[in-house]
Design a protein around this motif. Structure first.
Motif, mmCIF file in Angstrom:
data_model
loop_
_atom_site.group_PDB
_atom_site.id
_atom_site.type_symbol
_atom_site.label_atom_id
_atom_site.label_comp_id
_atom_site.label_asym_id
_atom_site.label_seq_id
_atom_site.Cartn_x
_atom_site.Cartn_y
_atom_site.Cartn_z
ATOM 1 N N UNK A 115 54.700 45.873 33.762
ATOM 2 C CA UNK A 115 54.162 46.993 34.551
ATOM 3 C C UNK A 115 53.008 47.665 33.805
ATOM 4 N N UNK A 116 53.181 47.859 32.497
ATOM 5 C CA UNK A 116 52.116 48.474 31.702
ATOM 6 C C UNK A 116 50.893 47.564 31.642
ATOM 7 N N UNK A 117 51.140 46.275 31.527
ATOM 8 C CA UNK A 117 50.040 45.307 31.480
ATOM 9 C C UNK A 117 49.228 45.339 32.774
ATOM 10 N N UNK A 118 49.927 45.341 33.916
ATOM 11 C CA UNK A 118 49.244 45.378 35.211
ATOM 12 C C UNK A 118 48.482 46.691 35.368
ATOM 13 N N UNK A 119 49.089 47.793 34.931
ATOM 14 C CA UNK A 119 48.415 49.095 35.009
ATOM 15 C C UNK A 119 47.141 49.096 34.176
ATOM 16 N N UNK A 120 47.174 48.466 33.002
ATOM 17 C CA UNK A 120 45.993 48.379 32.150
ATOM 18 C C UNK A 120 44.883 47.592 32.850
ATOM 19 N N UNK A 121 45.252 46.463 33.460
ATOM 20 C CA UNK A 121 44.251 45.650 34.150
ATOM 21 C C UNK A 121 43.663 46.378 35.359
ATOM 22 N N UNK A 122 44.543 47.105 36.064
ATOM 23 C CA UNK A 122 44.058 47.865 37.223
ATOM 24 C C UNK A 122 43.068 48.942 36.784
ATOM 25 N N UNK A 123 43.374 49.604 35.682
ATOM 26 C CA UNK A 123 42.482 50.657 35.180
ATOM 27 C C UNK A 123 41.127 50.084 34.774
ATOM 28 N N UNK A 124 41.140 48.915 34.173
ATOM 29 C CA UNK A 124 39.875 48.268 33.802
ATOM 30 C C UNK A 124 39.076 47.915 35.045
ATOM 31 N N UNK A 125 39.749 47.286 36.028
ATOM 32 C CA UNK A 125 39.065 46.856 37.253
ATOM 33 C C UNK A 125 38.464 48.037 38.004
ATOM 34 N N UNK A 126 39.176 49.177 38.007
ATOM 35 C CA UNK A 126 38.720 50.337 38.768
ATOM 36 C C UNK A 126 37.510 51.025 38.149
ATOM 37 N N UNK A 127 37.109 50.571 36.973
ATOM 38 C CA UNK A 127 35.880 51.097 36.376
ATOM 39 C C UNK A 127 34.631 50.501 37.046
#
Length: 201
Positions: free
Chosen positions: A180-192
């Protein structure tokens, strides 16, 4: 240093792994779950197994003049002109157990072709047209590529159903981390980055 593996055995190893990966993704699911289309193009798990049976029976059978001995078990082959997806889904009277059993027997049939013939044995792929002259080794590599691609499809479909992921049961190849933390990290990167007209997230 260990000796290099025999080419035939190495190819069989990767072919068996591709099959194992594909079959693992249907293990334990209901008829409904196996048949349910899960993409906009109708991709479904049982259809992938049915298609794999067609792939291996054709490439390791007809191509080397060793046709599958009971063609009546694959009636969909005669319907492909009218229904080009006939080998990508199961009809109501084609139970999952029957298709899985067929694929396992097709795999044994394919392995016999690979074991009985030399790797440079000539074959002819009629559906490839002018480039249809092949060797057994080329076809083994082609089928490994094809099955691995479909195993990847199955991997994503199964993950969407119940979260089951991994390469093969004995080696999932998935790190032991907080997913879950890994996916959240990737989502945060993508949303930049700015969205475009083709994305929904």
């Amino acid at each position: 240093m260990d000796a290099l593996p025999d080419t035939r055995q190495m190819l069989l190893h990767y072919l068996h792994d591709a099959r194992e990966s594909l079959l693992w993704k249907v293990d334990g699911l209901s008829e409904r779950a196996l048949r349910m289309p899960r993409t906009s193009t109708g991709t479904n798990l049982l259809g992938l197994i049915k298609h794999a049976a067609s792939i291996e029976s054709g490439y390791f059978g007809e191509v080397f003049d060793r046709p599958w001995p009971t063609p009546e078990e694959m009636p969909w082959e005669d319907r492909l002109d009218e229904d080009p997806n006939a080998d990508f889904y199961a009809l109501p009277d084609e139970p999952a157990a029957q298709i899985l059993d067929l694929y396992r027997r097709v795999a044994e049939f394919a392995d016999a072709t690979i074991t009985d013939l030399p790797l440079d044995a000539p074959g002819r792929v009629p559906w490839w047209g002018e480039r249809g002259d092949v060797t057994l080794q080329r076809i083994i590599v082609h089928v490994i590529f094809d099955l691995s691609r479909h195993a990847g499809h199955a991997d994503i479909l199964r993950e969407e159903i119940d979260g089951a992921v991994g390469l093969v049961p004995r080696a999932t190849n998935i790190p032991d981390i907080d997913q879950d933390a890994y996916v959240a990290k990737l989502r945060a990167i993508a949303q930049q980055f700015p969205a475009d007209d083709r994305t929904t997230a």
